[in-house]
Design a protein around this motif. Structure first.
Motif, short mmCIF file in Angstrom:
data_model
loop_
_atom_site.label_atom_id
_atom_site.label_comp_id
_atom_site.label_asym_id
_atom_site.label_seq_id
_atom_site.Cartn_x
_atom_site.Cartn_y
_atom_site.Cartn_z
N LEU B 61 26.50 51.80 52.01
CA LEU B 61 25.05 52.03 52.13
C LEU B 61 24.67 53.43 51.66
N ARG B 62 24.83 53.63 50.39
CA ARG B 62 24.65 54.93 49.77
C ARG B 62 23.26 55.52 50.01
N ASP B 63 22.23 54.74 49.71
CA ASP B 63 20.86 55.27 49.83
C ASP B 63 20.55 55.70 51.25
N LEU B 64 21.06 54.91 52.18
CA LEU B 64 20.81 55.21 53.58
C LEU B 64 21.41 56.56 53.98
N VAL B 65 22.68 56.81 53.60
CA VAL B 65 23.29 58.06 54.03
C VAL B 65 22.75 59.27 53.27
N LEU B 66 22.35 59.05 52.00
CA LEU B 66 21.83 60.20 51.26
C LEU B 66 20.40 60.54 51.68
N ASN B 67 19.70 59.58 52.25
CA ASN B 67 18.31 59.80 52.66
C ASN B 67 18.15 60.22 54.12
N CYS B 68 19.20 60.14 54.90
CA CYS B 68 19.01 60.31 56.35
C CYS B 68 18.86 61.78 56.74
N ALA B 69 18.32 61.98 57.94
CA ALA B 69 18.13 63.34 58.45
C ALA B 69 19.46 63.93 58.92
N THR B 70 20.33 63.04 59.41
CA THR B 70 21.59 63.48 60.03
C THR B 70 22.37 64.50 59.22
N ILE B 71 22.52 64.24 57.91
CA ILE B 71 23.37 65.15 57.12
C ILE B 71 22.80 66.57 57.10
#
Lengths: 285, 192
Positions: B61-71
């Protein structure tokens, strides 16, 4: 006389000038000769390791190359600079070293300043100049993150429960109080873009320091110092509390114990005044 | 920055392979014990927990992890990396994801944490060292935080702290540069 290379880092040239003054004076008094690295550069801090692993390693590696050429062990007061230098050390001695622009043979040791002060030979020097025990000071030792974690990078021996600062301050006669938040995060540079995060984290530290009965918090990292000191008023207001914790550098406590008069000046550079505490326990010089 | 988890997921392992190859971090070793999340001090500000990020990487789920606030919320305190029983450098993965997000221009618009990092490195690029006063000025200008502070009156608190710093001699007005600026500039130029 103990000769070492010294990497002050950018914030010790600016907002943490007070830390720098205490380090340089106290080192001189206890026979440590600091040789500032020639033409050192910024380690890149969180910004570099967040945006480019490669640049982050190269920035720190440049300093390591300079230090290795100088031929003495390297002492670093800033916990993050220390951590970044150690990260570069591991990479430059590891299997992917050829991907980087600098070479480092590992012939010198990289020291966190606190750890350097906790050596027996330095303690012996302090003991020789010892003037008065720091009775009445009840500090909790706040080590923060970067001097210890991750141990694969820092080579720390007790990363969950470090004790070197506790031992050093007890040695100076302070009534050190044990607490569970020694290495909990203060949020560091998040204070710029996300002060909400930092205020939450630091509030928890204050709340615990109060519960265990501390009357001051002692640090070895200027980022921890700034987050706990500069925003103490604001955090008290936000959480409807009335915290009073002078946030002291361990070097200032060494200074007090050896009767260094300049301590007074260093303390006026903090936001939370240590004066009421120092006077109440009769430690004013 | 709230992102919806897709309803049906068809795992795509190519992302996991790419992450492991580029970061040299073995994300596939995660068996979801959640020790990272339990020790993380900043979960209260995250949209996904660290263990979820690992799982999302597994599933592609690439888009999800690159878009998230968490990182961007990760404070790099290294507690997760230190405690992971499978020796996964989780904080290192968060860095890798931030770097990827920047490269692909995902999730960095109006992202104040990203802007701070960017402005910081631009400052180092100029003189080889950071000058805190310039750094803060640039940050306030580039993010529009300065204007916001003028409007909501929070500039008064900042001014108080700034003046405090100045009178305590902790805010040098002029920056110090290094001799070999070019070398540092070269290190930082290769990243864009």
């Amino acid at each position: 006389m103990i000769d070492v290379s010294y990497y002050p880092g950018c914030s010790l040239e600016g907002t943490a000038k007070d830390y720098r003054e205490s380090i340089e004076t106290v080192c001189e008094r206890v026979g440590i000769k600091l040789h500032e690295l020639e033409d050192w550069n910024c380690c890149g801090a969180t910004a570099a390791h967040s945006l480019s692993h490669k640049a982050a390693i190269n920035l720190s590696a440049r300093n390591l190359t300079i230090a290795e050429k100088a031929g003495m062990d390297l002492v670093i007061p800033c916990a993050l600079c220390f951590n970044r230098m150690k990260a570069a050390e591991k990479v430059l001695l590891g299997p992917y070293r050829r991907e980087y622009a600098y070479r480092f043979e590992g012939s010198i040791k990289i020291w966190d300043l606190l750890d350097f002060f906790c050596q027996d030979r330095v303690k012996a020097e302090i003991a020789r100049r010892f003037k008065r025990p720091l009775k009445g000071l009840k500090p909790v030792c706040y080590y923060g993150c970067m001097a210890n974690r991750p141990p694969t990078i820092t080579d720390a021996r007790n990363w969950e429960n470090p004790t070197n600062m506790d031992e050093l301050l007890s040695f100076l006669g302070a009534e050190v109080i044990d607490w569970p938040y020694k290495t909990d995060c203060c949020g560091a540079s998040h204070v710029v873009a996300r002060p909400d995060i930092v205020f939450n984290l630091v509030y928890k530290l204050f709340d615990m320091a109060e519960r265990v009965g501390a009357n001051c918090i002692v640090v070895s990292c200027q980022m921890c110092q700034a987050n706990l000191d500069m925003y103490q008023d604001e955090i008290s207001k936000k959480f409807n509390r009335d915290f009073y914790f002078p946030i002291l550098y361990f070097t200032e406590l060494v200074g007090m114990a050896i009767g260094e008069k300049q301590v007074n000046r260093w303390l006026t550079k903090h936001f939370v005044s240590a004066k009421p505490l120092i006077e109440s326990v009769g430690l004013n010089l | 920055m709230s992102v919806q988890t897709p309803q049906t997921i068809v795992p795509d392992y190519s992302f996991l392979k790419k992450v492991e190859f580029e970061s040299k971090i073995k994300a596939s070793a995660c068996f979801q014990c959640r020790k990272c999340t339990n020790g993380c001090p900043v979960t209260f500000a995250m949209d996904f927990y660290p263990d979820q990020i690992l799982r999302f990487i597994h599933l592609g789920l690439r888009d999800l992890v690159l878009n998230c606030a968490t990182i961007w919320v990760c404070a790099s305190c290294e507690t997760c990396t230190t405690r992971c029983p499978n020796e996964i450098d989780i904080a290192g993965l968060m860095d890798y994801l931030k770097e990827s997000a920047e490269k692909e221009g995902i999730g960095i618009k109006d992202n104040k944490t990203y802007m701070f990092h960017r402005v910081f490195l631009d400052d180092v690029k100029k003189r080889g060292r950071v000058h805190e006063l310039r750094l803060m000025n640039e940050y306030m200008l580039k993010t529009g935080e300065g204007v916001k502070k003028l409007k909501d009156d929070s500039w008064k608190q900042d001014l108080k702290l700034g003046l405090g710093m100045l009178t305590k001699g902790r805010l040098p007005l002029l920056p110090k540069g290094i001799k070999n600026k070019k070398e540092v500039k070269r290190i930082l130029e290769n990243i864009d």
